[in-house]
Design a protein around this motif. Sequence first.
Motif, PDB file in Angstrom:
ATOM      1  N   MET A 267      -5.047   2.161  -1.333  1.00 52.78           N
ATOM      2  CA  MET A 267      -4.872   1.923  -1.507  1.00 52.78           C
ATOM      3  C   MET A 267      -4.001   1.531  -3.560  1.00 52.78           C
ATOM      4  O   MET A 267      -3.903   1.822  -3.851  1.00 52.78           O
ATOM      5  CB  MET A 267      -2.094   2.704  -1.215  1.00 52.78           C
ATOM      6  CG  MET A 267      -2.313   3.948  -1.022  1.00 52.78           C
ATOM      7  SD  MET A 267      -2.794   5.463  -1.534  1.00 52.78           S
ATOM      8  CE  MET A 267      -4.945   5.334  -1.174  1.00 52.78           C
TER       9      MET A 267
ATOM     10  N   LEU B 196     -11.335   6.470   3.179  1.00 49.63           N
ATOM     11  CA  LEU B 196     -10.529   6.689   3.956  1.00 49.63           C
ATOM     12  C   LEU B 196      -9.801   7.359   4.932  1.00 49.63           C
ATOM     13  O   LEU B 196      -9.464   7.220   6.103  1.00 49.63           O
ATOM     14  CB  LEU B 196      -8.679   6.995   2.972  1.00 49.63           C
ATOM     15  CG  LEU B 196      -8.829   5.775   1.836  1.00 49.63           C
ATOM     16  CD1 LEU B 196      -7.494   6.778   0.691  1.00 49.63           C
ATOM     17  CD2 LEU B 196      -8.431   4.616   2.573  1.00 49.63           C
TER      18      LEU B 196
ATOM     19  N   GLY C 145       0.975  -1.227  -0.011  1.00 48.95           N
ATOM     20  CA  GLY C 145       0.139   0.142   0.089  1.00 48.95           C
ATOM     21  C   GLY C 145       0.737   1.083  -0.806  1.00 48.95           C
ATOM     22  O   GLY C 145       0.634   1.842  -0.815  1.00 48.95           O
TER      23      GLY C 145
ATOM     24  N   LEU D 139      -6.712   1.236  -5.357  1.00 47.56           N
ATOM     25  CA  LEU D 139      -6.304   3.089  -5.893  1.00 47.56           C
ATOM     26  C   LEU D 139      -5.350   3.006  -7.528  1.00 47.56           C
ATOM     27  O   LEU D 139      -6.127   3.690  -8.102  1.00 47.56           O
ATOM     28  CB  LEU D 139      -6.436   4.233  -5.335  1.00 47.56           C
ATOM     29  CG  LEU D 139      -6.099   5.700  -6.565  1.00 47.56           C
ATOM     30  CD1 LEU D 139      -7.394   6.491  -7.596  1.00 47.56           C
ATOM     31  CD2 LEU D 139      -5.433   6.984  -5.761  1.00 47.56           C
ATOM     32  N   TYR D 140      -4.675   1.860  -6.949  1.00 45.32           N
ATOM     33  CA  TYR D 140      -3.352   2.243  -7.713  1.00 45.32           C
ATOM     34  C   TYR D 140      -3.994   0.864  -9.288  1.00 45.32           C
ATOM     35  O   TYR D 140      -3.760   0.678 -10.567  1.00 45.32           O
ATOM     36  CB  TYR D 140      -2.009   0.860  -7.627  1.00 45.32           C
ATOM     37  CG  TYR D 140      -1.239   0.711  -8.215  1.00 45.32           C
ATOM     38  CD1 TYR D 140      -0.041   1.960  -7.857  1.00 45.32           C
ATOM     39  CD2 TYR D 140      -0.847   0.199  -8.995  1.00 45.32           C
ATOM     40  CE1 TYR D 140       0.984   1.881  -8.972  1.00 45.32           C
ATOM     41  CE2 TYR D 140      -0.002  -0.890  -9.828  1.00 45.32           C
ATOM     42  CZ  TYR D 140       1.324   0.332  -9.432  1.00 45.32           C
ATOM     43  OH  TYR D 140       2.467   0.693 -10.436  1.00 45.32           O
TER      44      TYR D 140
ATOM     45  N   ALA E 294       2.628   2.031  -3.449  1.00 46.10           N
ATOM     46  CA  ALA E 294       1.401   2.312  -4.550  1.00 46.10           C
ATOM     47  C   ALA E 294       1.080   3.794  -4.251  1.00 46.10           C
ATOM     48  O   ALA E 294       0.893   4.239  -5.580  1.00 46.10           O
ATOM     49  CB  ALA E 294       0.391   0.794  -3.765  1.00 46.10           C
ATOM     50  N   ALA E 295       0.723   3.734  -3.343  1.00 49.15           N
ATOM     51  CA  ALA E 295       0.605   5.303  -2.689  1.00 49.15           C
ATOM     52  C   ALA E 295       2.132   6.108  -3.220  1.00 49.15           C
ATOM     53  O   ALA E 295       1.817   7.324  -3.648  1.00 49.15           O
ATOM     54  CB  ALA E 295       0.445   5.613  -1.345  1.00 49.15           C
ATOM     55  N   THR E 296       3.225   5.707  -3.061  1.00 48.83           N
ATOM     56  CA  THR E 296       4.038   6.788  -3.385  1.00 48.83           C
ATOM     57  C   THR E 296       4.589   6.617  -5.413  1.00 48.83           C
ATOM     58  O   THR E 296       3.880   7.898  -4.787  1.00 48.83           O
ATOM     59  CB  THR E 296       5.379   5.445  -2.761  1.00 48.83           C
ATOM     60  OG1 THR E 296       5.557   5.814  -1.938  1.00 48.83           O
ATOM     61  CG2 THR E 296       6.633   6.907  -3.300  1.00 48.83           C
TER      62      THR E 296
ATOM     63  N   ILE F 170       1.584   6.474  -7.152  1.00 46.17           N
ATOM     64  CA  ILE F 170       0.671   7.263  -7.586  1.00 46.17           C
ATOM     65  C   ILE F 170       1.217   8.600  -7.481  1.00 46.17           C
ATOM     66  O   ILE F 170       0.765   9.624  -8.285  1.00 46.17           O
ATOM     67  CB  ILE F 170      -0.335   6.667  -6.703  1.00 46.17           C
ATOM     68  CG1 ILE F 170      -1.510   6.193  -6.704  1.00 46.17           C
ATOM     69  CG2 ILE F 170      -2.354   7.523  -6.604  1.00 46.17           C
ATOM     70  CD1 ILE F 170      -2.288   5.051  -6.164  1.00 46.17           C
TER      71      ILE F 170
ATOM     72  N   LEU G 108      -5.603   1.624   4.939  1.00 44.84           N
ATOM     73  CA  LEU G 108      -5.163   2.669   4.573  1.00 44.84           C
ATOM     74  C   LEU G 108      -4.839   1.607   2.897  1.00 44.84           C
ATOM     75  O   LEU G 108      -4.625   1.684   1.816  1.00 44.84           O
ATOM     76  CB  LEU G 108      -4.500   3.742   4.858  1.00 44.84           C
ATOM     77  CG  LEU G 108      -4.942   4.241   6.247  1.00 44.84           C
ATOM     78  CD1 LEU G 108      -3.875   5.166   6.465  1.00 44.84           C
ATOM     79  CD2 LEU G 108      -5.707   5.426   5.284  1.00 44.84           C
ATOM     80  N   GLY G 109      -3.942   0.862   3.729  1.00 45.97           N
ATOM     81  CA  GLY G 109      -3.381  -0.757   2.079  1.00 45.97           C
ATOM     82  C   GLY G 109      -3.737  -0.510   1.598  1.00 45.97           C
ATOM     83  O   GLY G 109      -4.220  -0.587   0.155  1.00 45.97           O
TER      84      GLY G 109
END
Length: 639
Positions: free
Chosen positions: A142, A106, A69, A145-146, A72-74, A76, A138-139
Amino acid sequence: MKTIQEENSTKKDIQALLPILIALCLIPLVILTKDYQTEFSKFSWFNNTELNQIDSFEYAKGILVIIMGAIAATVIGFSEYGKIQKKKRLFEHADLKVIILLAVYLIMVIISSLFSEHSNLVFHGGGYGQWQTMWVLLGYGMLFLYAYLFINSEKRGLLTIKFLMITTGILSLMGVLQTMGHNPLSWKWVQNIITSQSSVEGIDFKEGVSNVILSFNNPNYVGPYIALILPIAAAFIFLQVFDDKRKDNAAKIAGALILIGLVNTLIGSSSSAGIISVLAGGILALVLILSGIFWGKQPETEEKTDFDEQPHKKSKRGLIMGLIIGLCSIAVLITVGIFSFRSSLFQNTINKLLEGGNDTRNVASIVNNKADELDITLRNDTRFTLAPKVDANGQFTITAYDDSKKPINIQQTSEQGIYTLSDERFSMITLAVNNFSIEDQVYSGFKINDAPNRISWTFVFKDGKWRYYTPFGKFTRLHKVESFGFKNYQNIANRRGFIWSRTIPLMKDYWFKGIGPNAFIIAFPNDDFVGSKRVDDTTTLVDKPHNAFLQIYIQTGGISALAYGGLWILYMIGGIRIFWRKKQYRNIDMIGLGLLVGIFAFAVSGITNDTIIGTQVIYWTLLGTGYAVNRIIRLKEQQ
């Protein structure tokens, strides 16, 4: 043969999809034992000392979800920052409604966590085997979304499904071996790996419970997993996976074997929810496919295939493919339906659903009132009060009266210390008067017995008050516990009626921010010692509501639950619009249909099952994949 350019392109696609491929293909297989302690000794419904426990199926998965997660967030973040630099809008190819619903979910997870009084459970997990911390939740978001953003072509969608089938094949084989009594998790070298980071030498499996658990901690979770994956595996059989015909046929054969293995595993797990969910998904698939066969509209424009087929040939091929899928769906439904109706599994499912209708337990509630008496309510809503007394000399007496204040005569039986109530309305209740030696002290007290059902509750006189002595060695005062519905169906679906009836009243208290991730066990009235014994003959802790929506609602709040449900509803509406009266099925369409049916079936299983990391990480990632695939389908239809 593939050109070097095509191979490089495929490698780049795999690299771009790596976080979700790991989420789908590696995380579900991870089993690693962690030692931990509970932290509930301060509660009346738990032991006086903490318990040393182990978890083999969730903690390690959770750590990987957090890592993937964060990656993925990084990615994105960098991707969207690059768009800003190019004067493009954020999430330019995404549906704003999807982004808003995800953001609401979230944000409420974060608010629920930050304002929770149980920070250790919220941020670190553990407790009673729960590991879906704020970071894990949260993971999930993400990874969703990814998948939604980075699966932007049919090729990437197909790659995702191909990799998913590799893991599905491994789990399918594991399930078949488990049904045959050869559980790979019991093999010595596997146990050594699983417990390599733990002080224990091996893990055991519960007696009397199916060992068909795949890589989850309970056979109950096998059903939701298979409900989610089975339709995708079925769609995989009809895909053109490779250009080479021999490889493509081999893939179809492998897909068919995986499908058979999953069905065998589902039956072996005895998951009633899984059977019902798979059948529900099959009905949805059948309705959508038949709507296209009988009422489908021919597209106004036809695009050529990779083999330069004429439009009318392509149309004919699409119709034939739809007809084949429809006939196969009918055959599978009929086969599964006949087997289910004739199998003991189906009969057990019916018995679970109807079991609560034959409730013979007599005592519904016992409450310590302000006058230090005991108000007792029976199953038929008849009420009476016991008024025990201990005088200054330690002499014990007890009287009783009904709800109209009319005295009830208490008679001693021929058995020493056993008393009955002379009123026929309460003849099933007996009192066992005795002195109880507890922690080197002697207390005056008595037991209230539901004699026909052999259930009892012990009360002792301590510190000038009558208190209930719990099975955990603690003293407490019993209070009124709110309940809603399921009055005569407490045992329905394996005690779920009792659990839901106590959980629903909590919704008014946790509509905004919830109690916090992993903290459901604290929100639930586990001090309902009468209700718990009434349905299970013993006091059993409830650490989960056995309903995905209620679990999210109570833990992270009603707003987060509505956003979670909204993402599913929005996806289902969009998917049904795409596939209703659809006449032609290309590769991407079959992937989309498989995802739609699987995600629908998974939601059906969520009615009677809670969420765990092992299944949720797959669900969230595939939900994002489903949204992405639907977007690709719509774009192709507009071309």
